[in-house]
Design a protein around this motif. Structure first.
Motif, PDB file in Angstrom:
ATOM      1  N   GLY A   1      12.475   1.845 -10.746  1.00  0.00           N
ATOM      2  CA  GLY A   1      12.921   0.490 -10.418  1.00  0.00           C
ATOM      3  C   GLY A   1      13.162   0.264  -8.937  1.00  0.00           C
ATOM      4  N   LYS A   2      13.789   1.229  -8.284  1.00  0.00           N
ATOM      5  CA  LYS A   2      14.071   1.076  -6.848  1.00  0.00           C
ATOM      6  C   LYS A   2      12.776   1.000  -6.040  1.00  0.00           C
ATOM      7  N   LEU A   3      11.796   1.807  -6.426  1.00  0.00           N
ATOM      8  CA  LEU A   3      10.497   1.769  -5.741  1.00  0.00           C
ATOM      9  C   LEU A   3       9.850   0.404  -5.916  1.00  0.00           C
ATOM     10  N   PHE A   4       9.854  -0.111  -7.148  1.00  0.00           N
ATOM     11  CA  PHE A   4       9.249  -1.414  -7.398  1.00  0.00           C
ATOM     12  C   PHE A   4       9.948  -2.513  -6.599  1.00  0.00           C
ATOM     13  N   LYS A   5      11.264  -2.389  -6.440  1.00  0.00           N
ATOM     14  CA  LYS A   5      12.028  -3.395  -5.708  1.00  0.00           C
ATOM     15  C   LYS A   5      11.784  -3.296  -4.206  1.00  0.00           C
ATOM     16  N   ASP A   6      11.842  -2.082  -3.667  1.00  0.00           N
ATOM     17  CA  ASP A   6      11.722  -1.896  -2.213  1.00  0.00           C
ATOM     18  C   ASP A   6      10.310  -2.139  -1.696  1.00  0.00           C
ATOM     19  N   HIS A   7       9.302  -1.919  -2.552  1.00  0.00           N
ATOM     20  CA  HIS A   7       7.914  -2.014  -2.088  1.00  0.00           C
ATOM     21  C   HIS A   7       7.124  -3.114  -2.788  1.00  0.00           C
TER      22      HIS A   7
ATOM     23  N   ARG B   1       0.837  -1.204   0.000  1.00  0.00           N
ATOM     24  CA  ARG B   1       0.000   0.000   0.000  1.00  0.00           C
ATOM     25  C   ARG B   1       0.871   1.254   0.000  1.00  0.00           C
ATOM     26  N   GLU B   2       1.948   1.228   0.793  1.00  0.00           N
ATOM     27  CA  GLU B   2       2.852   2.376   0.828  1.00  0.00           C
ATOM     28  C   GLU B   2       3.481   2.612  -0.547  1.00  0.00           C
ATOM     29  N   GLY B   3       3.842   1.522  -1.226  1.00  0.00           N
ATOM     30  CA  GLY B   3       4.425   1.640  -2.555  1.00  0.00           C
ATOM     31  C   GLY B   3       3.465   2.275  -3.542  1.00  0.00           C
ATOM     32  N   TRP B   4       2.192   1.851  -3.484  1.00  0.00           N
ATOM     33  CA  TRP B   4       1.198   2.430  -4.374  1.00  0.00           C
ATOM     34  C   TRP B   4       0.997   3.916  -4.094  1.00  0.00           C
ATOM     35  N   MET B   5       1.001   4.302  -2.839  1.00  0.00           N
ATOM     36  CA  MET B   5       0.800   5.710  -2.497  1.00  0.00           C
ATOM     37  C   MET B   5       1.971   6.564  -2.993  1.00  0.00           C
ATOM     38  N   ILE B   6       3.187   6.055  -2.837  1.00  0.00           N
ATOM     39  CA  ILE B   6       4.366   6.800  -3.304  1.00  0.00           C
ATOM     40  C   ILE B   6       4.336   6.931  -4.820  1.00  0.00           C
ATOM     41  N   LEU B   7       4.069   5.818  -5.515  1.00  0.00           N
ATOM     42  CA  LEU B   7       4.036   5.842  -6.975  1.00  0.00           C
ATOM     43  C   LEU B   7       2.929   6.764  -7.479  1.00  0.00           C
ATOM     44  N   THR B   8       1.786   6.731  -6.833  1.00  0.00           N
ATOM     45  CA  THR B   8       0.671   7.595  -7.227  1.00  0.00           C
ATOM     46  C   THR B   8       1.027   9.058  -7.068  1.00  0.00           C
ATOM     47  N   ARG B   9       1.676   9.401  -5.962  1.00  0.00           N
ATOM     48  CA  ARG B   9       2.065  10.798  -5.721  1.00  0.00           C
ATOM     49  C   ARG B   9       3.073  11.257  -6.780  1.00  0.00           C
TER      50      ARG B   9
END
Length: 213
Positions: free
Chosen positions: A197-203, A144-152
């Motif tokens: 890529g880093k976001l997809f990997k970390d979250h 969920r945190e990953g989706w919120m960061i990517l959305t922002r």
């Protein structure tokens, strides 16, 4: 398992040949660009009114996009909200450009599209949810945190593209804008996701499950 707003109560999209799907999605844009290159320096007298090549190509692009979208819907049984909004704005603003013989309306279309998408994502964020997840959850498995960061990030990115489109079409030639619209915006979106890529990997959900173990 909960259903997303995009698929709730809807018939699942049918599988279709990926090459055919890509041709239907990107073919009209490629045809618009090719036709513009051929007709950009020509003028056409239609009903006593002179229309330059850009307006004539726009007039041909509208029914082509409508037809390809309808075929895609017939084959898959599904259209995304993004495809529907894009089609409506092309018909409305492209039609206004042709009707009024004024190319500015069609050039304004990408600005409105990106403002609408950015605004929709921002509205979802204010409600504490990610509308992006509802659209792309089958393509990406994020926390969920990953989706919120990517959305922002994507919200700001869309607003940036809207501003960039305004700058280009108001300060550059029509030919420069056509190249920007055909290649620049597409490349920008591709590069945006490549840099996440880093976001997809970390979250990723897989990384979260491995950490939990």
């Amino acid at each position: 398992m909960s259903k997303t707003p995009e698929t709730d109560g809807a018939v699942p999209a049918k599988s279709v040949n990926p090459m055919l799907k890509s041709a239907l999605e990107f073919g009209p844009i490629a045809a618009f660009f090719a036709a513009y290159i051929l007709l950009k320096d020509q003028s056409f007298d239609i009903g006593g009114t002179a229309y330059d090549g850009f307006i004539v190509v726009t007039a041909g692009f509208i029914p082509l996009l409508v037809a390809s979208t309808l075929v895609l819907w017939r084959l898959t049984g599904h259209l995304s909200k993004m495809q529907i909004v894009t089609l409506v704005l092309v018909v409305v603003f492209g039609g206004m450009s042709v009707w009024l013989n004024d190319e500015r309306f069609f050039k304004l279309k990408p600005t409105l599209i990106y403002l609408l998408f950015g605004g929709a994502l921002g509205f979802g964020l204010m409600r504490g949810t990610s509308y992006l997840e509802a659209v792309m959850d089958t393509a990406l498995a994020l926390t969920r945190e990953g989706w919120m960061i990517l959305t922002r990030r994507l919200m700001y990115f869309f607003f940036g593209l809207a501003a960039l489109n305004e700058i280009v079409w108001r300060t550059q030639t029509t030919e420069a804008w056509v190249y920007f619209k055909t290649f620049g915006l597409t490349a920008a979106i591709f590069l945006f996701f490549m840099t996440q890529g880093k976001l997809f990997k970390d979250h990723s959900l897989e990384a979260e499950e491995e950490t939990a173990e």
